[in-house]
Design a protein around this motif. Structure first.
Motif, PDB file in Angstrom:
ATOM      1  N   VAL A 164       5.831   5.638  -3.201  1.00  0.00           N
ATOM      2  CA  VAL A 164       4.846   6.727  -3.218  1.00  0.00           C
ATOM      3  C   VAL A 164       4.681   7.326  -1.824  1.00  0.00           C
ATOM      4  N   ALA A 165       4.597   6.469  -0.812  1.00  0.00           N
ATOM      5  CA  ALA A 165       4.355   6.961   0.549  1.00  0.00           C
ATOM      6  C   ALA A 165       5.543   7.797   1.031  1.00  0.00           C
ATOM      7  N   ARG A 166       6.747   7.338   0.732  1.00  0.00           N
ATOM      8  CA  ARG A 166       7.919   8.104   1.170  1.00  0.00           C
ATOM      9  C   ARG A 166       7.932   9.474   0.487  1.00  0.00           C
ATOM     10  N   ALA A 167       7.657   9.481  -0.818  1.00  0.00           N
ATOM     11  CA  ALA A 167       7.684  10.738  -1.576  1.00  0.00           C
ATOM     12  C   ALA A 167       6.636  11.719  -1.044  1.00  0.00           C
ATOM     13  N   GLU A 173       4.525  11.636   4.145  1.00  0.00           N
ATOM     14  CA  GLU A 173       3.681  11.110   5.236  1.00  0.00           C
ATOM     15  C   GLU A 173       3.441   9.619   5.034  1.00  0.00           C
ATOM     16  N   PRO A 174       4.502   8.821   5.167  1.00  0.00           N
ATOM     17  CA  PRO A 174       4.354   7.387   4.822  1.00  0.00           C
ATOM     18  C   PRO A 174       3.289   6.673   5.632  1.00  0.00           C
ATOM     19  N   THR A 175       3.027   7.144   6.860  1.00  0.00           N
ATOM     20  CA  THR A 175       2.055   6.402   7.686  1.00  0.00           C
ATOM     21  C   THR A 175       0.597   6.674   7.281  1.00  0.00           C
ATOM     22  N   PRO A 193      15.182  -0.566   1.327  1.00  0.00           N
ATOM     23  CA  PRO A 193      15.616  -0.882  -0.041  1.00  0.00           C
ATOM     24  C   PRO A 193      14.609  -0.435  -1.100  1.00  0.00           C
ATOM     25  N   LEU A 194      13.360  -0.175  -0.681  1.00  0.00           N
ATOM     26  CA  LEU A 194      12.342   0.278  -1.642  1.00  0.00           C
ATOM     27  C   LEU A 194      12.168   1.795  -1.603  1.00  0.00           C
ATOM     28  N   GLY A 195      13.081   2.485  -0.928  1.00  0.00           N
ATOM     29  CA  GLY A 195      12.943   3.937  -0.740  1.00  0.00           C
ATOM     30  C   GLY A 195      12.763   4.696  -2.047  1.00  0.00           C
ATOM     31  N   ASN A 196      13.601   4.379  -3.051  1.00  0.00           N
ATOM     32  CA  ASN A 196      13.462   5.058  -4.347  1.00  0.00           C
ATOM     33  C   ASN A 196      12.231   4.540  -5.052  1.00  0.00           C
ATOM     34  N   CYS A 238       0.845  -1.211   0.000  1.00  0.00           N
ATOM     35  CA  CYS A 238       0.000   0.000   0.000  1.00  0.00           C
ATOM     36  C   CYS A 238       0.868   1.244   0.000  1.00  0.00           C
ATOM     37  N   ARG A 239       1.939   1.210   0.755  1.00  0.00           N
ATOM     38  CA  ARG A 239       2.797   2.400   0.827  1.00  0.00           C
ATOM     39  C   ARG A 239       3.611   2.571  -0.452  1.00  0.00           C
ATOM     40  N   TYR A 240       4.232   1.501  -0.889  1.00  0.00           N
ATOM     41  CA  TYR A 240       5.103   1.623  -2.059  1.00  0.00           C
ATOM     42  C   TYR A 240       4.319   2.081  -3.292  1.00  0.00           C
ATOM     43  N   SER A 270       6.546   3.877  12.640  1.00  0.00           N
ATOM     44  CA  SER A 270       7.740   4.677  12.301  1.00  0.00           C
ATOM     45  C   SER A 270       8.583   3.982  11.249  1.00  0.00           C
ATOM     46  N   PRO A 271       8.119   4.010   9.999  1.00  0.00           N
ATOM     47  CA  PRO A 271       8.881   3.374   8.926  1.00  0.00           C
ATOM     48  C   PRO A 271      10.257   4.033   8.743  1.00  0.00           C
ATOM     49  N   ALA A 272      11.292   3.204   8.604  1.00  0.00           N
ATOM     50  CA  ALA A 272      12.660   3.724   8.454  1.00  0.00           C
ATOM     51  C   ALA A 272      12.970   3.892   6.969  1.00  0.00           C
ATOM     52  N   CYS A 273      12.337   4.879   6.348  1.00  0.00           N
ATOM     53  CA  CYS A 273      12.430   5.050   4.891  1.00  0.00           C
ATOM     54  C   CYS A 273      13.872   5.290   4.425  1.00  0.00           C
ATOM     55  N   GLN A 274      14.686   5.961   5.281  1.00  0.00           N
ATOM     56  CA  GLN A 274      16.042   6.299   4.821  1.00  0.00           C
ATOM     57  C   GLN A 274      16.912   5.070   4.613  1.00  0.00           C
TER      58      GLN A 274
HETATM   59  S1  SF4 Z   1      10.259   3.749   1.724  1.00  0.00           S
HETATM   60 FE1  SF4 Z   1       9.286   3.911   3.714  1.00  0.00          FE
HETATM   61  S2  SF4 Z   1       7.096   3.763   3.336  1.00  0.00           S
HETATM   62 FE2  SF4 Z   1       8.155   3.081   1.476  1.00  0.00          FE
HETATM   63  S3  SF4 Z   1       8.228   0.875   1.703  1.00  0.00           S
HETATM   64 FE3  SF4 Z   1      10.142   1.686   2.525  1.00  0.00          FE
HETATM   65  S4  SF4 Z   1       9.801   1.994   4.718  1.00  0.00           S
HETATM   66 FE4  SF4 Z   1       7.809   1.684   3.718  1.00  0.00          FE
END
Ligand code: SF4
Length: 352
Positions: A207-210, A213-215, A201-204, A144-146, A194-198
Motif C-alpha cells: 500500500v505504501a509503495r503504491a 509516499e512510502p515514508t 520482495p513485498l513491492g507488489n 504498517c507500510r505493506y 529511504s525504503p528501497a521499494c524497487q
Molecule cells: S515496497 Fe517499499 S514500503 Fe513496501 S514494504 Fe517494501 S520497502 Fe517497505
C-alpha cells in the motif's frame, strides 16, 4: 494479502542469506546475546562485540561466574549499560534456577531480567521453533507500510492491527527464519527514511509503495516536549580515585557514578545542592577544589546542562561507595564520563 508476505519473505530470505556470525546458530544463549546487543545498536557495531563476548563467555555459566565489572568492561562502548547488567543477572538466574540450561518455556524466558515480549519471541522462535511472531520497530514499519495501517503502531487500534497481521503472516513451520527475514527486511530494505521499494520482495501489493509516499507510514507518535534541566555533578576524589555510587534519583538510576543534584535553574545554588546530595551519600567535610567546565547532555526528551563540582575527600569512604581511577571512567554512562573528563581537565589545569 497478509499471507502473501509469508511466501514472498521466505523466498527472499533464502536468496539474500545475510552473513552474520549468529545466523544459523540454534544455541539460545548465543541468540539471546545477539538480540540484546542489537537493541538500539547497529548490526555492524554488534558483530565485533558479539564475537568477543562469545569467545570470553561461551555460555551462561561462564558469564554468571564473571564479575560484573569485568563484563561491563567488555561491554564498554556499546551503550545502554542496563542491558549488560540484566544480561549478567539473567545468566546467574539461568545457573541457579534452571541448572545452567536456557529455559525453553516462553513464560520462563520472559521472567529473566531484561527480556520482554520481543526478545522472548526472537529467542524461542529461532532456537526452539516456537510459533511466536517477533514485533520490533522494523516489523512494525514493514507491516504498517505493506498494509497501510494508520495511527501509532505502539498503541491503540494500530498496535492491535500490527499484532494481528504479524501473527497471521507468521510461517509456523519456520518461525525463526520468518522472524529474522522480517527484521532483516526492515533493517536493510524497508528502512525508516529511504525504503528501497524497487528491490523489495513485498513491492507488489504494498500500500505504501503504491501511494508514492512510502515514508508516510508508520505514523509517528506525537512528540513529547523537550524539557531543559540543570544538574550539579559532585565528583569526589580521594587521591586519584573517584568515588562512585549507584544512582537512586530521577537521572541515571541504577548506574554508578558521581552523585547528581537537580538545580532550580542555570547554576542556581550548585554548591549547596551538591553538598546536600553528598551528605545524603555519607560524605561530609569534602573540600571543594573548583568548578569544571559546564557541559550539555541529552537524554530522551531532556536537554541537560551539567555543572561538575570537584572535591577532595580524606575521610572514611562510605560502604555504599566504590572507587575507580579517574582515568578509568570509560565504562560509566556517557554523562558520568563527561563529568569525569571535566574534573580531570580541572585537576590538570590547577594541580594541587
Ligand atoms: S515496497 Fe517499499 S514500503 Fe513496501 S514494504 Fe517494501 S520497502 Fe517497505
Amino acid at each position: 494479502m497478509v499471507r502473501q508476505i509469508t511466501t514472498k519473505l521466505a523466498d527472499w530470505y533464502r536468496r539474500s542469506n545475510q552473513q552474520l556470525p549468529w545466523r544459523g546458530i540454534r544455541d539460545p544463549y548465543a541468540i539471546w546475546l545477539s538480540e540484546v546487543m542489537l537493541q538500539q545498536t547497529r548490526v555492524s557495531t554488534v558483530i565485533g562485540y558479539w564475537n568477543r563476548f562469545i569467545d570470553k563467555y561461551p555460555d551462561a555459566q561462564s558469564l554468571a561466574a564473571a564479575g560484573l565489572d569485568e563484563v561491563l568492561e567488555l561491554w564498554a562502548g556499546l551503550g545502554y549499560y542496563s542491558r549488560c547488567r540484566n544480561l549478567h543477572q539473567a545468566a546467574k538466574m539461568i545457573v541457579t534456577d534452571h541448572d545452567g540450561q536456557f529455559p525453553r518455556d516462553p513464560e520462563q524466558v520472559r521472567k529473566l531480567p531484561g527480556i520482554g515480549e520481543y526478545t522472548t519471541a526472537a529467542i524461542c522462535s529461532i532456537a526452539f521453533g516456537e510459533p511466536l511472531a517477533v514485533i520490533d520497530g522494523n516489523v512494525q514499519r514493514v507491516l504498517c507500510r505493506y498494509l497501510g495501517i494508520d495511527g501509532d503502531p505502539r498503541r491503540g487500534d494500530a498496535k492491535h492491527s500490527v499484532h494481528e497481521a504479524a501473527d497471521a503472516a507468521l510461517d509456523c513451520d519456520h518461525p525463526g527464519d520468518h522472524n529474522q527475514a522480517m527484521m532483516d527486511l526492515g533493517r536493510s530494505i524497508c528502512t525508516p527514511r529511504s525504503p528501497a521499494c524497487q528491490i523489495c520482495p513485498l513491492g507488489n501489493g504494498c500500500v505504501a509503495r503504491a501511494s508514492g509516499e512510502p515514508t508516510r507510514w508508520p505514523q509517528p507518535r506525537p512528540k513529547r516536549a523537550t524539557e531543559e534541566q540543570w544538574w550539579a555533578a559532585a565528583v569526589v576524589m580521594q587521591g586519584q580515585q573517584v568515588l562512585t555510587w549507584e544512582g537512586d534519583g530521577e537521572l541515571l538510576a541504577g548506574h554508578r557514578g558521581p552523585p547528581l543534584a537537580r538545580l532550580a535553574g542555570p547554576g542556581i545554588h550548585a554548591e549547596k545542592m551538591a553538598d546536600r546530595e553528598l551528605r545524603r551519600f555519607g560524605i561530609e567535610g569534602a573540600t571543594l577544589l573548583g568548578h569544571g567546565d559546564r557541559f550539555r547532555h541529552a537524554i530522551t526528551h531532556r536537554r541537560l546542562q551539567i555543572y561538575p563540582l570537584v572535591y577532595q575527600f580524606t575521610g572514611e569512604i562510605p560502604e555504599a561507595a566504590t572507587t575507580i581511577p579517574i582515568e578509568e571512567g570509560g565504562r560509566l554512562p556517557a554523562l558520568h564520563r563527561k563529568s569525569l573528563a571535566a574534573a580531570r581537565k580541572l585537576l590538570l589545569e590547577e594541580p594541587r
